[in-house]
Design a protein around this motif. Structure first.
Motif, PDB file in Angstrom:
ATOM      1  N   PRO A 445       0.836  -1.200   0.000  1.00  0.00           N
ATOM      2  CA  PRO A 445       0.000   0.000   0.000  1.00  0.00           C
ATOM      3  C   PRO A 445       0.873   1.254   0.000  1.00  0.00           C
ATOM      4  N   VAL A 446       0.488   2.252  -0.808  1.00  0.00           N
ATOM      5  CA  VAL A 446       1.261   3.489  -0.920  1.00  0.00           C
ATOM      6  C   VAL A 446       0.345   4.674  -0.618  1.00  0.00           C
ATOM      7  N   THR A 447       0.810   5.551   0.268  1.00  0.00           N
ATOM      8  CA  THR A 447       0.099   6.796   0.580  1.00  0.00           C
ATOM      9  C   THR A 447       0.931   7.967   0.094  1.00  0.00           C
ATOM     10  N   VAL A 448       0.312   8.819  -0.727  1.00  0.00           N
ATOM     11  CA  VAL A 448       1.003  10.003  -1.235  1.00  0.00           C
ATOM     12  C   VAL A 448       0.528  11.203  -0.430  1.00  0.00           C
ATOM     13  N   LYS A 449       1.471  11.889   0.231  1.00  0.00           N
ATOM     14  CA  LYS A 449       1.153  13.081   1.002  1.00  0.00           C
ATOM     15  C   LYS A 449       1.296  14.320   0.130  1.00  0.00           C
ATOM     16  N   ALA A 450       0.449  15.326   0.402  1.00  0.00           N
ATOM     17  CA  ALA A 450       0.533  16.583  -0.333  1.00  0.00           C
ATOM     18  C   ALA A 450       1.829  17.303   0.022  1.00  0.00           C
ATOM     19  N   LYS A 451       2.260  18.175  -0.843  1.00  0.00           N
ATOM     20  CA  LYS A 451       3.465  18.957  -0.569  1.00  0.00           C
ATOM     21  C   LYS A 451       3.251  19.839   0.658  1.00  0.00           C
ATOM     22  N   ASP A 452       4.346  20.162   1.330  1.00  0.00           N
ATOM     23  CA  ASP A 452       4.253  21.032   2.493  1.00  0.00           C
ATOM     24  C   ASP A 452       3.651  22.376   2.098  1.00  0.00           C
ATOM     25  N   ILE A 453       2.755  22.886   2.962  1.00  0.00           N
ATOM     26  CA  ILE A 453       2.129  24.184   2.702  1.00  0.00           C
ATOM     27  C   ILE A 453       3.195  25.275   2.650  1.00  0.00           C
ATOM     28  N   VAL A 454       4.161  25.172   3.568  1.00  0.00           N
ATOM     29  CA  VAL A 454       5.262  26.139   3.581  1.00  0.00           C
ATOM     30  C   VAL A 454       6.435  25.538   2.828  1.00  0.00           C
ATOM     31  N   ASP A 455       6.796  26.142   1.722  1.00  0.00           N
ATOM     32  CA  ASP A 455       7.909  25.652   0.915  1.00  0.00           C
ATOM     33  C   ASP A 455       9.216  25.918   1.669  1.00  0.00           C
ATOM     34  N   PRO A 456       9.988  24.872   1.948  1.00  0.00           N
ATOM     35  CA  PRO A 456      11.236  25.095   2.682  1.00  0.00           C
ATOM     36  C   PRO A 456      12.229  25.956   1.919  1.00  0.00           C
ATOM     37  N   GLY A 457      11.965  26.148   0.608  1.00  0.00           N
ATOM     38  CA  GLY A 457      12.858  27.009  -0.170  1.00  0.00           C
ATOM     39  C   GLY A 457      14.153  26.311  -0.521  1.00  0.00           C
ATOM     40  N   ASP A 458      15.122  27.070  -0.872  1.00  0.00           N
ATOM     41  CA  ASP A 458      16.424  26.536  -1.267  1.00  0.00           C
ATOM     42  C   ASP A 458      17.111  25.925  -0.048  1.00  0.00           C
ATOM     43  N   SER A 539      13.491  14.627  10.117  1.00  0.00           N
ATOM     44  CA  SER A 539      13.968  15.710   9.249  1.00  0.00           C
ATOM     45  C   SER A 539      15.205  16.368   9.847  1.00  0.00           C
ATOM     46  N   LEU A 540      16.165  16.692   8.952  1.00  0.00           N
ATOM     47  CA  LEU A 540      17.347  17.474   9.316  1.00  0.00           C
ATOM     48  C   LEU A 540      17.069  18.925   8.934  1.00  0.00           C
ATOM     49  N   VAL A 541      17.160  19.810   9.919  1.00  0.00           N
ATOM     50  CA  VAL A 541      16.853  21.224   9.699  1.00  0.00           C
ATOM     51  C   VAL A 541      18.092  22.053  10.031  1.00  0.00           C
ATOM     52  N   VAL A 542      18.503  22.929   9.079  1.00  0.00           N
ATOM     53  CA  VAL A 542      19.630  23.835   9.292  1.00  0.00           C
ATOM     54  C   VAL A 542      19.142  25.256   9.063  1.00  0.00           C
ATOM     55  N   ASN A 543      19.304  26.101  10.058  1.00  0.00           N
ATOM     56  CA  ASN A 543      18.904  27.507   9.972  1.00  0.00           C
ATOM     57  C   ASN A 543      17.420  27.635   9.600  1.00  0.00           C
ATOM     58  N   GLY A 544      16.587  26.728  10.154  1.00  0.00           N
ATOM     59  CA  GLY A 544      15.150  26.792   9.939  1.00  0.00           C
ATOM     60  C   GLY A 544      14.675  26.200   8.638  1.00  0.00           C
ATOM     61  N   LYS A 545      15.559  25.621   7.821  1.00  0.00           N
ATOM     62  CA  LYS A 545      15.169  25.052   6.532  1.00  0.00           C
ATOM     63  C   LYS A 545      15.410  23.544   6.525  1.00  0.00           C
ATOM     64  N   ILE A 546      14.466  22.790   5.926  1.00  0.00           N
ATOM     65  CA  ILE A 546      14.564  21.332   5.865  1.00  0.00           C
ATOM     66  C   ILE A 546      15.598  20.943   4.814  1.00  0.00           C
ATOM     67  N   ILE A 547      16.640  20.264   5.240  1.00  0.00           N
ATOM     68  CA  ILE A 547      17.676  19.793   4.330  1.00  0.00           C
ATOM     69  C   ILE A 547      17.361  18.400   3.796  1.00  0.00           C
ATOM     70  N   LYS A 548      16.829  17.525   4.671  1.00  0.00           N
ATOM     71  CA  LYS A 548      16.557  16.131   4.288  1.00  0.00           C
ATOM     72  C   LYS A 548      15.480  15.567   5.190  1.00  0.00           C
ATOM     73  N   THR A 549      14.577  14.747   4.606  1.00  0.00           N
ATOM     74  CA  THR A 549      13.553  14.056   5.392  1.00  0.00           C
ATOM     75  C   THR A 549      13.608  12.568   5.099  1.00  0.00           C
ATOM     76  N   TRP A 550      13.660  11.747   6.156  1.00  0.00           N
ATOM     77  CA  TRP A 550      13.624  10.294   6.042  1.00  0.00           C
ATOM     78  C   TRP A 550      12.244   9.810   6.498  1.00  0.00           C
ATOM     79  N   ASN A 551      11.608   8.909   5.701  1.00  0.00           N
ATOM     80  CA  ASN A 551      10.327   8.316   6.083  1.00  0.00           C
ATOM     81  C   ASN A 551      10.611   6.939   6.664  1.00  0.00           C
ATOM     82  N   ALA A 552      10.439   6.773   7.954  1.00  0.00           N
ATOM     83  CA  ALA A 552      10.773   5.515   8.626  1.00  0.00           C
ATOM     84  C   ALA A 552       9.514   4.830   9.133  1.00  0.00           C
ATOM     85  N   TYR A 553       9.600   3.514   9.283  1.00  0.00           N
ATOM     86  CA  TYR A 553       8.499   2.733   9.864  1.00  0.00           C
ATOM     87  C   TYR A 553       9.059   1.879  10.981  1.00  0.00           C
ATOM     88  N   VAL A 554       8.564   2.068  12.193  1.00  0.00           N
ATOM     89  CA  VAL A 554       8.972   1.259  13.345  1.00  0.00           C
ATOM     90  C   VAL A 554       8.045   0.049  13.396  1.00  0.00           C
TER      91      VAL A 554
END
Length: 688
Positions: A445-458, A539-554
């Motif tokens: 099963p695959v769930t597609v999430k909508a893009k973040d409302i706030v664009d993390p930008g560059d 998520s790894l955040v530097v200076n308030g911006k998302i650099i990388k997000t990992w989707n994990a399942y425990v």
């Protein structure tokens, strides 16, 4: 690489959850510090990888290197029903085994995701039977083959099975006493050979054991004895009979004695078969005719040649001979027998002309199973992609090709290589099917999430450079209790670098900081713990911006974490019940109140393995991690640190550092002493 060495060195520091097992603090290398956790032996191995035993010999095997905390986590099995493996659920690190038959087998220990295999070679020497099922009252003779020395025999339950050993100790007769099970053990020096005996409730029928090679001796005819001349019988004087009085009852007649059967006569004394599967029905006549117990049973002494059913029907099943016995069920000493011979003429095959061999077509091996990774569910964001991996079983399948299909291609598509591309928010199912006609398939099963409302930008901030490395994939299945880490190389200071989790399924544990690594100003190693079953974004955040997000399942909930969470919820309830204005307090006041509760109710103990939720005591490590966890539950950033002011006087002391409303607070509840006399929890702003 140095980062790998540092990572291995600090893994026990960062991934430890001192809520579960508190250990002494470690002096920070810069601003904040993790805490060392007891490390399980890195090298796990079996006590023996190759064992040679005899049939029935009981042996022990151990998986070395498993810590006492994980002593219930090992599972044992064998690759054959002829090798019996058993172990205690209280401590699964040890197992015992014995073999029913000679051969080569495997004992397999599973710990985590890894198997440890020992090869067991079993010789034909030893006990003639390692397991036996008897009826109540039945006897059986156990023998030792190729075993030197005199054996001592014993029964684990004499009330179920008794054992009587021969004088030389090489054999013993066991007798089933009542339904149940018992283990018969023959001890020769340091060797123990066993036979596991199960006793059924059915009463055994005593079947005669005639010698098939020796004809029964004829019964001696008694010699006639000379008959003495009869003496004249004296005529007794008649005794006058007294008349029966009206009130007296006549004497009852004696009950006739029970008539017992004394002989069985069969309709045939011998039968000869000339082909397999031929049958003949034997019939039995029990005498005398008025015997009360006339039920009979049947038995063949060589069932590889002749079989007999409960009605006396005999069947030829193989070349050879046998004696079929009919016996009285109430008295096995009364019996009759029929000699049966199966004579099948041997036919010599006519010589055949050699046939030119035809080329052998290769055997077609069909697909029997498909495993997907991930196999439970996949969550990806709109516009991103992920590759689902498929493993086909068996590995030697003739055609291991598969095809991929998406149930809702408008939500996500999938190509021939399993690459999934998310198009819009929604759900779909990706199915992988074998093309060899076997019909085998697997789905995710695959769930597609909508893009973040706030664009993390560059994600590449012009002020800070950043590189990272995690020890888990972008989408991965992680067992509960697993420690994780993310290495970050950057020139951003610690207050600009964060690792955030979308929920408490993955718990942020601590951070280790080092400067000047590979040309970067700082090296951060973030520690995480998988504790609750379910999905979680990291998520790894530097200076308030998302650099990388990992989707994990425990994939499972850590039991020790569940114990801690139950304890913490109970403590918070007690605090709320005794403070009517609790809900009006700000987060820093609530955390400080929790620290005071710990000081008032739990003793100080410097032992690194003590925790409040398991032992009712602990040290500064235990209290600091409880306060840090509660701060994170309140939505605040928090870490366990050693403040700079403590480094000189007490380099191992740790406190909880909590950020609230733009200010960092140091909160501690780690004073020594007994509960109720341990001082006051303190909360101060961190000095710049």
């Amino acid at each position: 690489m140095e980062s790998k060495k540092i990572k291995r060195l600090m893994c026990s520091v960062i991934t430890a959850t001192l809520l579960l097992c508190e250990l002494p603090g470690v002096a920070p290398m810069m601003e904040s510090v993790g805490v060392v956790q007891e490390v399980e032996a890195a090298s796990l191995k079996l006590s023996n990888k190759s064992v040679s035993v005899m049939t029935g010999e009981k042996s022990k095997i151990t998986l070395k290197g498993v810590s006492s905390k994980k002593k219930k986590s090992v599972k044992w099995r064998s690759n054959s029903k002829n090798l019996v493996v058993s172990y205690s659920k209280k401590d699964t690190r040890n197992a015992t085994f014995y073999a029913r038959k000679a051969g080569t087998y495997k004992v397999i220990a599973t710990y985590g995701k890894k198997n440890y295999v020992a090869v067991v070679k079993v010789s034909k020497k030893g006990m003639n039977s390692a397991s036996r099922t008897l009826n109540n009252g039945q006897k059986y003779k156990l023998k030792l083959k190729g075993v030197k020395g005199k054996a001592k025999w014993s029964s684990s339950k004499k009330s179920v099975v008794t054992v009587k050993a021969a004088k030389n100790g090489k054999s013993a007769v066991i007798t089933a006493k009542k339904p149940g099970s018992a283990t018969i053990t023959a001890t020769v020096g340091k060797k123990k050979l066993v036979c596991v005996v199960k006793v059924n409730g059915t009463t055994a029928v005593v079947t005669p054991k005639p010698n098939p090679t020796t004809a029964p001796k004829p019964t001696d005819t008694p010699k006639p004895q000379p008959t003495e001349s009869p003496k004249p019988t004296e005529t007794p004087s008649p005794t006058p009979t007294e008349p029966v009085k009206p009130d007296e009852k006549p004497t009852p007649e004696p009950t006739p004695a029970e008539v017992k059967a004394d002989k069985i006569i069969l309709n045939r004394e011998s039968v000869t078969f000339t082909a397999l599967n031929q049958t003949f029905s034997l019939s039995a006549t029990v005498t005398p005719e008025n015997a009360e117990e006339k039920a009979v049973g049947w038995n063949s002494i060589n069932t590889s040649a002749v079989t007999v059913d409960e009605n006396g029907k005999i069947t030829a099943v193989g070349r050879g001979s046998s004696e079929v016995f009919c016996f009285l069920k109430s008295n096995g000493e009364v019996f009759a027998k029929c000699s049966v011979t199966v004579q099948i003429p041997e036919t010599k095959p006519e010589p055949t002309k050699p046939v030119e061999p035809k080329p052998t077509e290769p055997e077609v091996v069909k697909v029997s199973g498909i495993t997907l990774n991930p196999d439970i569910s996949l969550e990806i964001k709109e516009g991103s992609s992920y590759t689902i991996k498929a493993t086909v079983a068996p590995s030697n399948a003739t055609n291991n090709s598969v095809k991929w299909v998406s149930s809702s291609p408008d939500v996500a598509t999938v190509d021939d290589n399993g690459n999934v591309t998310a198009l819009k928010a929604g759900s779909t199912t990706i199915t992988c099917t074998a093309v060899d006609g076997s019909g085998v398939s697997a789905s995710c099963p695959v769930t597609v999430k909508a893009k973040d409302i706030v664009d993390p930008g560059d994600t590449t901030d012009p002020l800070y450079s950043c590189d990272y490395e995690a020890d888990f994939d972008i989408y991965t299945k992680i067992p509960g209790g697993t420690g994780l880490s993310i290495d970050v190389f950057t020139n951003a200071p610690s207050d600009k670098v964060q690792v955030l989790t979308s929920n408490n399924n993955i718990y942020y544990n601590g951070v280790f900081v080092k400067n000047n690594v590979y040309g970067y100003s700082y090296y951060y190693c973030f520690g995480l713990d998988a504790v609750k079953q379910g999905n979680c974004d990291v998520s790894l955040v530097v200076n308030g911006k998302i650099i990388k997000t990992w989707n994990a399942y425990v994939s499972s909930t850590d039991k020790n974490w569940a114990t801690y969470e139950s304890w913490l919820n109970g403590v918070l309830k007690n605090i709320k019940d005794s403070n009517s204005d609790f809900d009006k307090l700000n987060p820093i006041q609530k955390i400080t109140l929790l620290g005071q509760y710990i000081l008032d109710n739990y003793d100080y103990n410097p032992d690194a393995n003590k925790s409040f939720h398991n032992d009712g005591c602990g040290n500064c490590n235990a209290s600091a991690f409880v306060l840090k966890d509660y701060a994170q539950r309140l939505g605040l950033r928090s870490e366990v640190v050693t403040p700079k002011a403590y480094v000189v006087n007490n380099p191992s002391h740790v406190v909880a550092k909590v950020w609230y409303d733009g200010v960092a607070y140091l909160i501690e509840a780690g004073y020594q002493g007994k509960a109720g006399n341990r001082g006051t929890a303190t909360c101060v702003k961190e000095s710049k």
